[in-house]
Design a protein around this motif. Structure first.
Motif, short mmCIF file in Angstrom:
data_model
loop_
_atom_site.label_atom_id
_atom_site.label_comp_id
_atom_site.label_asym_id
_atom_site.label_seq_id
_atom_site.Cartn_x
_atom_site.Cartn_y
_atom_site.Cartn_z
N ILE A 32 -14.99 7.51 40.01
CA ILE A 32 -15.39 7.38 38.60
C ILE A 32 -16.53 6.37 38.44
O ILE A 32 -16.55 5.33 39.10
CB ILE A 32 -14.17 6.93 37.76
CG1 ILE A 32 -14.55 6.61 36.31
CG2 ILE A 32 -13.46 5.74 38.38
CD1 ILE A 32 -14.77 7.80 35.46
N VAL A 33 -17.48 6.71 37.56
CA VAL A 33 -18.57 5.80 37.20
C VAL A 33 -18.48 5.53 35.70
O VAL A 33 -18.39 6.47 34.90
CB VAL A 33 -19.94 6.42 37.53
CG1 VAL A 33 -21.08 5.53 37.03
CG2 VAL A 33 -20.07 6.65 39.03
N ALA A 34 -18.46 4.26 35.31
CA ALA A 34 -18.41 3.88 33.89
C ALA A 34 -19.69 3.15 33.53
O ALA A 34 -20.10 2.23 34.24
CB ALA A 34 -17.20 2.98 33.62
N ILE A 35 -20.33 3.57 32.43
CA ILE A 35 -21.62 2.99 32.05
C ILE A 35 -21.57 2.53 30.59
O ILE A 35 -21.40 3.33 29.69
CB ILE A 35 -22.77 3.99 32.26
CG1 ILE A 35 -22.72 4.57 33.68
CG2 ILE A 35 -24.12 3.32 32.01
CD1 ILE A 35 -23.63 5.76 33.90
N GLU A 36 -21.71 1.22 30.38
CA GLU A 36 -21.77 0.66 29.04
C GLU A 36 -23.18 0.80 28.47
O GLU A 36 -24.15 0.89 29.22
CB GLU A 36 -21.40 -0.83 29.07
CG GLU A 36 -19.96 -1.13 29.49
CD GLU A 36 -18.96 -0.84 28.38
OE1 GLU A 36 -19.35 -0.81 27.20
OE2 GLU A 36 -17.77 -0.64 28.71
N ALA A 37 -23.28 0.78 27.13
CA ALA A 37 -24.60 0.81 26.49
C ALA A 37 -25.41 -0.43 26.87
O ALA A 37 -26.63 -0.39 26.95
CB ALA A 37 -24.46 0.92 24.98
N MET A 38 -24.71 -1.54 27.10
CA MET A 38 -25.41 -2.74 27.61
C MET A 38 -24.47 -3.59 28.44
O MET A 38 -23.25 -3.51 28.30
CB MET A 38 -26.02 -3.54 26.47
CG MET A 38 -25.08 -3.88 25.35
SD MET A 38 -26.00 -4.38 23.87
CE MET A 38 -26.68 -2.79 23.35
#
Lengths: 126, 126
Positions: A32-38
């Protein structure tokens, strides 16, 4: 194999019950890859792998008092679905410690072989 | 050049006022691509170009009576943003003619050079 919509429905059901860790354990792929807006003060925008995601979720639960919240969706499209989260929380540590905040965000999930392989969080910091 | 969030905010403001055509005219790029979660009886899932998008919007307005609705967001992330739409409508033509329905969908927009170049609609058909 569950459909995109079925995976999304399960995620929404578990999150509504506050069972975020169970959602990760049962629905997320190992890569799994999790990407925040910042990026945050102690958190990179991009986090990879089930162990790092679990640590991030544990940190979030430990560092916020949750007064209430809502989970809407899922809205599917092909191998992706969107969920909306609103949370009424007080931060317990960091620069916002003691501050009560309304978090309002949308998340875009990508499903592969019945498991969530990517989550991207969309929000605006006032 | 407006930010992703500013473009999203303008879109939400115009849609809340029912000014969908003005949103298209002022915010969409000429090479806009619109992708539905599924094709309709008289509508392909993928529509390309500003003229085709305008025709699609005109068709939608002509073929639905809108009783009310809500537009939430935008939630930005990099060059994309998400908006949620709910509409209480009665279809005026086609297989659903005369049926009053609650539409509930999320849309994912991509912005390039200050204009919307792609819109993708996310929803589940019961």
């Amino acid at each position: 194999m569950p459909s995109t919509y079925e995976v999304g429905k399960k995620l929404v059901d578990l999150c509504r019950q506050g069972k975020h860790m169970e959602a990760i354990t049962t629905l997320y792929a190992n890569n799994i890859v999790a990407i925040e807006a910042m990026a945050g003060p102690n958190m990179p925008a991009r986090v990879e792998g089930i162990d790092a995601i679990k640590k991030k979720a544990e940190w979030w639960e430990r560092s916020h008092e949750i007064h209430g919240g809502n989970v809407d969706g899922p809205w599917p499209h092909g191998d992706r679905f969107i969920v909306r989260f609103t949370y009424d929380v007080t931060a317990k540590e960091g620069p916002m410690a003691g501050k009560r905040m309304n978090l309002d965000e949308a998340a875009l999930y990508t499903v592969k072989d019945g498991k969530i392989v990517q989550e991207e969080f969309f929000y605006h910091m006032g």
